[in-house]
Scaffold this motif. Structure first.
Motif, PDB file in Angstrom:
ATOM      1  N   GLU A  24      58.560  16.397   4.567  1.00 27.46           N
ATOM      2  CA  GLU A  24      57.786  17.598   4.260  1.00 27.46           C
ATOM      3  C   GLU A  24      58.431  18.874   4.806  1.00 27.46           C
ATOM      4  O   GLU A  24      58.249  19.944   4.233  1.00 27.46           O
ATOM      5  CB  GLU A  24      56.373  17.475   4.836  1.00 27.46           C
ATOM      6  N   THR A  25      59.150  18.763   5.911  1.00 34.21           N
ATOM      7  CA  THR A  25      59.631  19.945   6.621  1.00 34.21           C
ATOM      8  C   THR A  25      61.066  20.339   6.301  1.00 34.21           C
ATOM      9  O   THR A  25      61.377  21.527   6.227  1.00 34.21           O
ATOM     10  CB  THR A  25      59.505  19.724   8.147  1.00 34.21           C
ATOM     11  N   TYR A  26      61.950  19.384   6.117  1.00 34.96           N
ATOM     12  CA  TYR A  26      63.375  19.693   6.106  1.00 34.96           C
ATOM     13  C   TYR A  26      64.065  19.848   4.761  1.00 34.96           C
ATOM     14  O   TYR A  26      65.224  20.263   4.733  1.00 34.96           O
ATOM     15  CB  TYR A  26      64.123  18.680   6.966  1.00 34.96           C
ATOM     16  N   PRO A  27      63.427  19.566   3.600  1.00 37.75           N
ATOM     17  CA  PRO A  27      64.127  19.864   2.345  1.00 37.75           C
ATOM     18  C   PRO A  27      64.515  21.340   2.290  1.00 37.75           C
ATOM     19  O   PRO A  27      63.730  22.218   2.649  1.00 37.75           O
ATOM     20  CB  PRO A  27      63.102  19.519   1.262  1.00 37.75           C
ATOM     21  N   GLY A  28      65.747  21.586   1.870  1.00 39.61           N
ATOM     22  CA  GLY A  28      66.259  22.952   1.843  1.00 39.61           C
ATOM     23  C   GLY A  28      66.940  23.345   3.142  1.00 39.61           C
ATOM     24  O   GLY A  28      67.734  24.281   3.167  1.00 39.61           O
ATOM     25  N   LEU A  29      66.632  22.632   4.231  1.00 41.78           N
ATOM     26  CA  LEU A  29      67.275  22.894   5.521  1.00 41.78           C
ATOM     27  C   LEU A  29      68.322  21.830   5.839  1.00 41.78           C
ATOM     28  O   LEU A  29      69.293  22.093   6.537  1.00 41.78           O
ATOM     29  CB  LEU A  29      66.235  22.931   6.647  1.00 41.78           C
TER      30      LEU A  29
END
Length: 164
Positions: A24-29
Motif C-alpha cells: 500500500e505504501t511503497y508503489p512509486g517509491l
C-alpha cells in the motif's frame, strides 16, 4: 483498538501486515519487483527471528498495524546519545488517520523514552510529516539500495521523547 506486545503466535499476522503495508505504501517509491521480493515467506522468517531474539519491543494492533523499537544499530548515533531506534511503524491504509500510529509508537517506546532515531524511505511524505509532528527533525539524507533499486533513506532524530 487493542494494542499489545507481539507474541510468537502473532508471526503470521505480523508478516501479513508487513506485506500489506509495503504493497500500500511503497508503489512509486520502490520498484514493484522489489516490493514483491519481500513476500510473506520472507516476512514470516523475519518476524520469527525478531520475536525469538527478544532484543526489541514489538507491539501489534491486530488487523491494523505494528511497531518495533530497539537498541540503536549505528554506533555513531549511539555515541551521540541516540540509544534507541524505531525500526518499524506500519499501519494499513484503512487504519491511518485515527491516532493509531501515535498509540503504537507510544506502546513501543516503553516507560522511559529518550532520544531516538528512525529511517524513512524518501518520498514517504506521510511518514515524514508524522515524525515531524512528534518532534523529530530530518538529520540526514542517505543514498541506499533496496535490491537493484536506488533509494534515499531519511534519518530522523528525536532529541527527547517523542511528543505523542
Amino acid at each position: 483498538m487493542e494494542i499489545r506486545p507481539a507474541l510468537p503466535d502473532d508471526v503470521p499476522e505480523l508478516a501479513d501486515l508487513h506485506v500489506t503495508c509495503w504493497a500500500e505504501t511503497y508503489p512509486g517509491l520502490v520498484p514493484v519487483e522489489e516490493i514483491a521480493r519481500f513476500d510473506r515467506n520472507m516476512r514470516l522468517r523475519q518476524w520469527e527471528q525478531q520475536i525469538a531474539r527478544g532484543t526489541s519491543r514489538i507491539v501489534i494492533a491486530p488487523g491494523a498495524g505494528f511497531a518495533q523499537l530497539g537498541p540503536q544499530r549505528e554506533a555513531a548515533l549511539a555515541a551521540r546519545g541516540f540509544k534507541e531506534e524505531l525500526y518499524a511503524l506500519y499501519l494499513t491504509r484503512a487504519a491511518q488517520g485515527c491516532g493509531l500510529g501515535r498509540a503504537l509508537f507510544a506502546a513501543a517506546l516503553g516507560p522511559a523514552p529518550g532520544p531516538l532515531s528512525a529511517m524513512v524511505l524518501g518520498g514517504n511524505d506521510r511518514a515524514c510529516r508524522f515524525y515531524e509532528t512528534t518532534g523529530a527533525w530530518l538529520a540526514e539524507r542517505r543514498p541506499e539500495r533496496i535490491g537493484e533499486a536506488r533509494i534515499i533513506d531519511l534519518l530522523y532524530l528525536w532529541d527527547a521523547a517523542p511528543a505523542l
